[in-house]
Design a protein around this motif. Sequence first.
Motif, PDB file in Angstrom:
ATOM      1  N   LEU A 274     -20.893   0.024  -6.758  1.00 53.70           N
ATOM      2  CA  LEU A 274     -20.048   1.220  -6.861  1.00 53.70           C
ATOM      3  C   LEU A 274     -18.595   0.838  -6.632  1.00 53.70           C
ATOM      4  O   LEU A 274     -18.306  -0.173  -5.994  1.00 53.70           O
ATOM      5  CB  LEU A 274     -20.488   2.254  -5.813  1.00 53.70           C
ATOM      6  CG  LEU A 274     -21.882   2.838  -6.016  1.00 53.70           C
ATOM      7  CD1 LEU A 274     -22.311   3.636  -4.795  1.00 53.70           C
ATOM      8  CD2 LEU A 274     -21.917   3.709  -7.249  1.00 53.70           C
ATOM      9  N   PRO A 275     -17.648   1.637  -7.116  1.00 55.41           N
ATOM     10  CA  PRO A 275     -16.231   1.335  -6.892  1.00 55.41           C
ATOM     11  C   PRO A 275     -15.906   1.312  -5.394  1.00 55.41           C
ATOM     12  O   PRO A 275     -16.503   2.053  -4.614  1.00 55.41           O
ATOM     13  CB  PRO A 275     -15.495   2.490  -7.573  1.00 55.41           C
ATOM     14  CG  PRO A 275     -16.488   3.145  -8.456  1.00 55.41           C
ATOM     15  CD  PRO A 275     -17.842   2.843  -7.913  1.00 55.41           C
ATOM     16  N   GLU A 276     -14.983   0.475  -5.004  1.00 57.07           N
ATOM     17  CA  GLU A 276     -14.600   0.333  -3.594  1.00 57.07           C
ATOM     18  C   GLU A 276     -14.194   1.666  -2.974  1.00 57.07           C
ATOM     19  O   GLU A 276     -14.522   1.952  -1.829  1.00 57.07           O
ATOM     20  CB  GLU A 276     -13.458  -0.679  -3.462  1.00 57.07           C
ATOM     21  CG  GLU A 276     -13.171  -1.093  -2.035  1.00 57.07           C
ATOM     22  CD  GLU A 276     -14.319  -1.840  -1.373  1.00 57.07           C
ATOM     23  OE1 GLU A 276     -14.498  -1.658  -0.154  1.00 57.07           O
ATOM     24  OE2 GLU A 276     -15.039  -2.580  -2.065  1.00 57.07           O
ATOM     25  N   GLY A 277     -13.488   2.493  -3.722  1.00 56.37           N
ATOM     26  CA  GLY A 277     -13.067   3.797  -3.225  1.00 56.37           C
ATOM     27  C   GLY A 277     -14.233   4.686  -2.828  1.00 56.37           C
ATOM     28  O   GLY A 277     -14.131   5.499  -1.913  1.00 56.37           O
ATOM     29  N   TYR A 278     -15.352   4.536  -3.507  1.00 53.07           N
ATOM     30  CA  TYR A 278     -16.549   5.315  -3.205  1.00 53.07           C
ATOM     31  C   TYR A 278     -16.993   5.046  -1.774  1.00 53.07           C
ATOM     32  O   TYR A 278     -17.254   5.966  -1.006  1.00 53.07           O
ATOM     33  CB  TYR A 278     -17.651   4.938  -4.193  1.00 53.07           C
ATOM     34  CG  TYR A 278     -18.859   5.840  -4.153  1.00 53.07           C
ATOM     35  CD1 TYR A 278     -18.900   6.984  -4.936  1.00 53.07           C
ATOM     36  CD2 TYR A 278     -19.955   5.552  -3.358  1.00 53.07           C
ATOM     37  CE1 TYR A 278     -20.004   7.816  -4.931  1.00 53.07           C
ATOM     38  CE2 TYR A 278     -21.064   6.379  -3.348  1.00 53.07           C
ATOM     39  CZ  TYR A 278     -21.079   7.498  -4.131  1.00 53.07           C
ATOM     40  OH  TYR A 278     -22.167   8.326  -4.111  1.00 53.07           O
TER      41      TYR A 278
END
Length: 108
Positions: free
Chosen positions: A81-85
């Motif tokens: 998943l994207p780091e921001g998630y």
Amino acid sequence: MLVESLPEFFIVNLGVFGLIITGFLVEKHYVSRPAMFANGIALNVYVYEFLMPPEWLLLYADIGIVVSGIAILSYATETKLPEGYYNIIWYTYSSIAVGVVILLTISS
């Protein structure tokens, strides 16, 4: 039975507390996807048993089941998943965040 010596609110929510404690123990530097899933399930089990939950708690639980479903699906398919998630989840659906929400609403 030993569990019967615990306060009633703890006995009723034993499954929820068990999932949150498990999630808390596996959270080291970030919230893992399985911990996100456990927290989302724990939150929804708690809200389901709540007689008249406030609207904000229902919304929080609904979002929690969606983000936890995404987390466990990505874990099962080995998709990152994207780091921001992960950063957003740390503040909103970590075991600490979910535990605080449950503790704040448990006496309501």
